[in-house]
Design a protein around this motif. Structure first.
Motif, PDB file in Angstrom:
ATOM      1  N   SER A   2       0.824  -1.212   0.000  1.00 18.51           N
ATOM      2  CA  SER A   2       0.000   0.000   0.000  1.00 18.51           C
ATOM      3  C   SER A   2       0.860   1.265   0.000  1.00 18.51           C
ATOM      4  O   SER A   2       0.446   2.311  -0.500  1.00 18.51           O
ATOM      5  CB  SER A   2      -0.931   0.006   1.213  1.00 18.51           C
ATOM      6  N   LYS A   3       2.065   1.171   0.539  1.00 18.59           N
ATOM      7  CA  LYS A   3       2.960   2.332   0.578  1.00 18.59           C
ATOM      8  C   LYS A   3       3.646   2.567  -0.761  1.00 18.59           C
ATOM      9  O   LYS A   3       4.020   3.700  -1.087  1.00 18.59           O
ATOM     10  CB  LYS A   3       4.021   2.138   1.663  1.00 18.59           C
ATOM     11  N   LEU A   4       3.827   1.493  -1.535  1.00 19.04           N
ATOM     12  CA  LEU A   4       4.571   1.616  -2.786  1.00 19.04           C
ATOM     13  C   LEU A   4       3.747   2.245  -3.905  1.00 19.04           C
ATOM     14  O   LEU A   4       4.293   2.842  -4.827  1.00 19.04           O
ATOM     15  CB  LEU A   4       5.093   0.239  -3.214  1.00 19.04           C
ATOM     16  N   GLN A   5       2.438   2.080  -3.855  1.00 17.68           N
ATOM     17  CA  GLN A   5       1.529   2.758  -4.784  1.00 17.68           C
ATOM     18  C   GLN A   5       1.946   2.615  -6.252  1.00 17.68           C
ATOM     19  O   GLN A   5       2.204   3.596  -6.945  1.00 17.68           O
ATOM     20  CB  GLN A   5       1.425   4.244  -4.420  1.00 17.68           C
ATOM     21  N   CYS A   6       2.011   1.384  -6.708  1.00 23.18           N
ATOM     22  CA  CYS A   6       2.261   1.139  -8.122  1.00 23.18           C
ATOM     23  C   CYS A   6       1.106   0.309  -8.676  1.00 23.18           C
ATOM     24  O   CYS A   6       0.294  -0.227  -7.919  1.00 23.18           O
ATOM     25  CB  CYS A   6       3.590   0.421  -8.333  1.00 23.18           C
ATOM     26  N   ASP A   7       1.021   0.207  -9.988  1.00 22.98           N
ATOM     27  CA  ASP A   7      -0.101  -0.505 -10.609  1.00 22.98           C
ATOM     28  C   ASP A   7      -0.168  -1.958 -10.156  1.00 22.98           C
ATOM     29  O   ASP A   7      -1.247  -2.487  -9.873  1.00 22.98           O
ATOM     30  CB  ASP A   7       0.025  -0.442 -12.135  1.00 22.98           C
ATOM     31  N   ALA A   8       0.993  -2.599 -10.081  1.00 21.42           N
ATOM     32  CA  ALA A   8       1.025  -4.008  -9.695  1.00 21.42           C
ATOM     33  C   ALA A   8       0.520  -4.199  -8.270  1.00 21.42           C
ATOM     34  O   ALA A   8      -0.255  -5.125  -7.991  1.00 21.42           O
ATOM     35  CB  ALA A   8       2.444  -4.554  -9.824  1.00 21.42           C
ATOM     36  N   SER A   9       0.941  -3.314  -7.362  1.00 18.62           N
ATOM     37  CA  SER A   9       0.511  -3.460  -5.971  1.00 18.62           C
ATOM     38  C   SER A   9      -0.974  -3.160  -5.823  1.00 18.62           C
ATOM     39  O   SER A   9      -1.680  -3.827  -5.061  1.00 18.62           O
ATOM     40  CB  SER A   9       1.331  -2.543  -5.062  1.00 18.62           C
ATOM     41  N   SER A  10      -1.473  -2.190  -6.564  1.00 20.46           N
ATOM     42  CA  SER A  10      -2.903  -1.861  -6.493  1.00 20.46           C
ATOM     43  C   SER A  10      -3.755  -3.028  -6.966  1.00 20.46           C
ATOM     44  O   SER A  10      -4.799  -3.338  -6.371  1.00 20.46           O
ATOM     45  CB  SER A  10      -3.201  -0.620  -7.343  1.00 20.46           C
ATOM     46  N   ALA A  11      -3.305  -3.693  -8.018  1.00 21.99           N
ATOM     47  CA  ALA A  11      -4.055  -4.837  -8.548  1.00 21.99           C
ATOM     48  C   ALA A  11      -4.110  -5.971  -7.528  1.00 21.99           C
ATOM     49  O   ALA A  11      -5.157  -6.614  -7.342  1.00 21.99           O
ATOM     50  CB  ALA A  11      -3.410  -5.316  -9.845  1.00 21.99           C
ATOM     51  N   VAL A  12      -3.002  -6.208  -6.857  1.00 24.62           N
ATOM     52  CA  VAL A  12      -2.961  -7.276  -5.854  1.00 24.62           C
ATOM     53  C   VAL A  12      -3.838  -6.925  -4.662  1.00 24.62           C
ATOM     54  O   VAL A  12      -4.566  -7.776  -4.133  1.00 24.62           O
ATOM     55  CB  VAL A  12      -1.509  -7.530  -5.397  1.00 24.62           C
ATOM     56  N   LEU A  13      -3.795  -5.685  -4.234  1.00 24.65           N
ATOM     57  CA  LEU A  13      -4.633  -5.267  -3.111  1.00 24.65           C
ATOM     58  C   LEU A  13      -6.109  -5.410  -3.455  1.00 24.65           C
ATOM     59  O   LEU A  13      -6.920  -5.823  -2.615  1.00 24.65           O
ATOM     60  CB  LEU A  13      -4.311  -3.815  -2.732  1.00 24.65           C
ATOM     61  N   GLU A  14      -6.445  -5.073  -4.679  1.00 18.87           N
ATOM     62  CA  GLU A  14      -7.836  -5.226  -5.126  1.00 18.87           C
ATOM     63  C   GLU A  14      -8.251  -6.692  -5.060  1.00 18.87           C
ATOM     64  O   GLU A  14      -9.360  -7.026  -4.609  1.00 18.87           O
ATOM     65  CB  GLU A  14      -7.965  -4.707  -6.558  1.00 18.87           C
ATOM     66  N   GLU A  15      -7.368  -7.559  -5.480  1.00 14.70           N
ATOM     67  CA  GLU A  15      -7.648  -9.000  -5.440  1.00 14.70           C
ATOM     68  C   GLU A  15      -7.804  -9.496  -4.006  1.00 14.70           C
ATOM     69  O   GLU A  15      -8.663 -10.340  -3.710  1.00 14.70           O
ATOM     70  CB  GLU A  15      -6.511  -9.746  -6.136  1.00 14.70           C
ATOM     71  N   LEU A  16      -6.990  -8.950  -3.107  1.00 16.41           N
ATOM     72  CA  LEU A  16      -7.020  -9.393  -1.712  1.00 16.41           C
ATOM     73  C   LEU A  16      -8.279  -8.945  -0.974  1.00 16.41           C
ATOM     74  O   LEU A  16      -8.592  -9.471   0.094  1.00 16.41           O
ATOM     75  CB  LEU A  16      -5.782  -8.881  -0.974  1.00 16.41           C
ATOM     76  N   THR A  17      -9.008  -7.999  -1.531  1.00 19.66           N
ATOM     77  CA  THR A  17     -10.269  -7.599  -0.887  1.00 19.66           C
ATOM     78  C   THR A  17     -11.288  -8.739  -0.925  1.00 19.66           C
ATOM     79  O   THR A  17     -12.297  -8.697  -0.209  1.00 19.66           O
ATOM     80  CB  THR A  17     -10.876  -6.358  -1.574  1.00 19.66           C
ATOM     81  N   GLN A  18     -11.005  -9.751  -1.744  1.00 19.08           N
ATOM     82  CA  GLN A  18     -11.880 -10.926  -1.830  1.00 19.08           C
ATOM     83  C   GLN A  18     -11.261 -12.139  -1.131  1.00 19.08           C
ATOM     84  O   GLN A  18     -11.671 -13.276  -1.365  1.00 19.08           O
ATOM     85  CB  GLN A  18     -12.145 -11.268  -3.308  1.00 19.08           C
ATOM     86  N   HIS A  19     -10.296 -11.891  -0.271  1.00 15.30           N
ATOM     87  CA  HIS A  19      -9.589 -12.976   0.408  1.00 15.30           C
ATOM     88  C   HIS A  19     -10.536 -13.775   1.305  1.00 15.30           C
ATOM     89  O   HIS A  19     -11.502 -13.233   1.845  1.00 15.30           O
ATOM     90  CB  HIS A  19      -8.449 -12.394   1.251  1.00 15.30           C
ATOM     91  N   ASP A  20     -10.245 -15.077   1.454  1.00 18.34           N
ATOM     92  CA  ASP A  20     -11.071 -15.941   2.300  1.00 18.34           C
ATOM     93  C   ASP A  20     -11.063 -15.494   3.758  1.00 18.34           C
ATOM     94  O   ASP A  20     -12.056 -15.671   4.472  1.00 18.34           O
ATOM     95  CB  ASP A  20     -10.573 -17.396   2.221  1.00 18.34           C
ATOM     96  N   ASN A  21      -9.945 -14.939   4.179  1.00 17.11           N
ATOM     97  CA  ASN A  21      -9.841 -14.433   5.547  1.00 17.11           C
ATOM     98  C   ASN A  21     -10.444 -13.025   5.579  1.00 17.11           C
ATOM     99  O   ASN A  21      -9.948 -12.103   4.931  1.00 17.11           O
ATOM    100  CB  ASN A  21      -8.365 -14.407   5.973  1.00 17.11           C
TER     101      ASN A  21
END
Length: 265
Positions: free
Chosen positions: A228-247
């Motif tokens: 979240s601190k790095l603020q690049c396209d790749a990190s944003s995409a992963v964070l978006e994906e993690l919003t659907q995490h099982d946990n």
């Protein structure tokens, strides 16, 4: 005329010697002055060492955070004698003494780096840990090689502290070393994730993305926080994906990280 002058000088010198008043020549006067200067300097050095020893003894029995007079004086004296005395105090059992030693070394700064690096070979794991922590606070990149070697310390607390220290000094030369050490255990993974977030770069982002696939939530949290601190396209995409995490906690954490990242843009 010249001969008379020379003879008069000789008679005067002999007369002075006879009455106990030796008139030194220029060379003798210089030697005497140099000797006096050397004696004064030696006396001053002796007094300074005695003062340092006295102040160090006070710190050994320190029982209050308010007792900072000794710290201030030692910092103002500075020099290798103070540094060596302070590094020795890192082995003290009294936590206030160790804290004082750390403060002294940090405030003296870069001159403390090499003596602290030598402590990374100390047999006492606590001393090695305090040395790493102090190097991190000093923040001098000249210590990066010693800290990279400390990543292999057999004590995981020392190794993980070294990982965090490399992030604190923002050593971009150590990314590969950090990535190579991040699978030792959960503590190391969290420490490496934190540092990679401070250093940044493509390799760091890729490693952090891999850490988001770990099963331990603490590792995932650490990776998400750094991404979240790095603020690049790749990190944003992963964070978006993690919003659907099982946990659910991980999912919420990723959502919060995305919001913070968006708010800072």
């Amino acid at each position: 005329m010249v001969a008379d002058t020379v003879n008069n000088y000789r008679r005067t010198r002999v007369l002075n010697q006879e009455v106990g008043n030796v008139v030194p020549n220029e060379g003798e006067a210089n030697v005497s002055a140099d000797s006096e200067t050397a004696n004064r300097e030696a006396s001053n050095e002796s007094e300074t060492r005695a003062r340092i020893a006295e102040l160090v003894e006070q710190l050994k029995h320190r029982n209050s955070n308010d007792d900072c007079g000794a710290i201030e004086t030692l910092v103002s004296i500075g020099g290798i004698d103070v540094i060596e005395a302070a590094t020795a105090l890192l082995a003290a059992e009294n936590v206030l003494t160790r804290t004082a030693a750390c403060e002294i070394l940090c405030r003296i700064g870069s001159d403390s780096v090499v003596p602290l690096e030598r402590l990374l070979e100390d047999q006492n794991k606590d001393v090695r840990k305090f040395a790493v922590d102090t190097l991190a606070l000093i923040g001098n990149q000249s210590s990066e090689n010693a800290l990279m070697e400390a990543l292999a310390d057999h004590d995981i607390n020392v190794a993980s502290a070294a990982a965090e220290a490399l992030g604190d000094i923002k050593s971009d030369h150590c990314v590969d070393k950090l990535i190579g050490a991040m699978n030792l255990n959960v503590l190391m993974q969290c420490s490496v994730a934190k540092s990679l977030g401070q250093i940044g770069g493509e390799a760091a982002v890729e490693a952090l993305i891999r850490l988001t696939k770990e099963r331990n939530p603490m590792v995932v949290f650490s990776a998400v926080n750094s991404l979240s601190k790095l603020q690049c396209d790749a990190s944003s995409a992963v964070l978006e994906e993690l919003t659907q995490h099982d946990n659910d906690v991980v999912a919420q954490y990723a959502s919060d990280a995305l919001r913070k990242a968006d708010a800072s843009v």
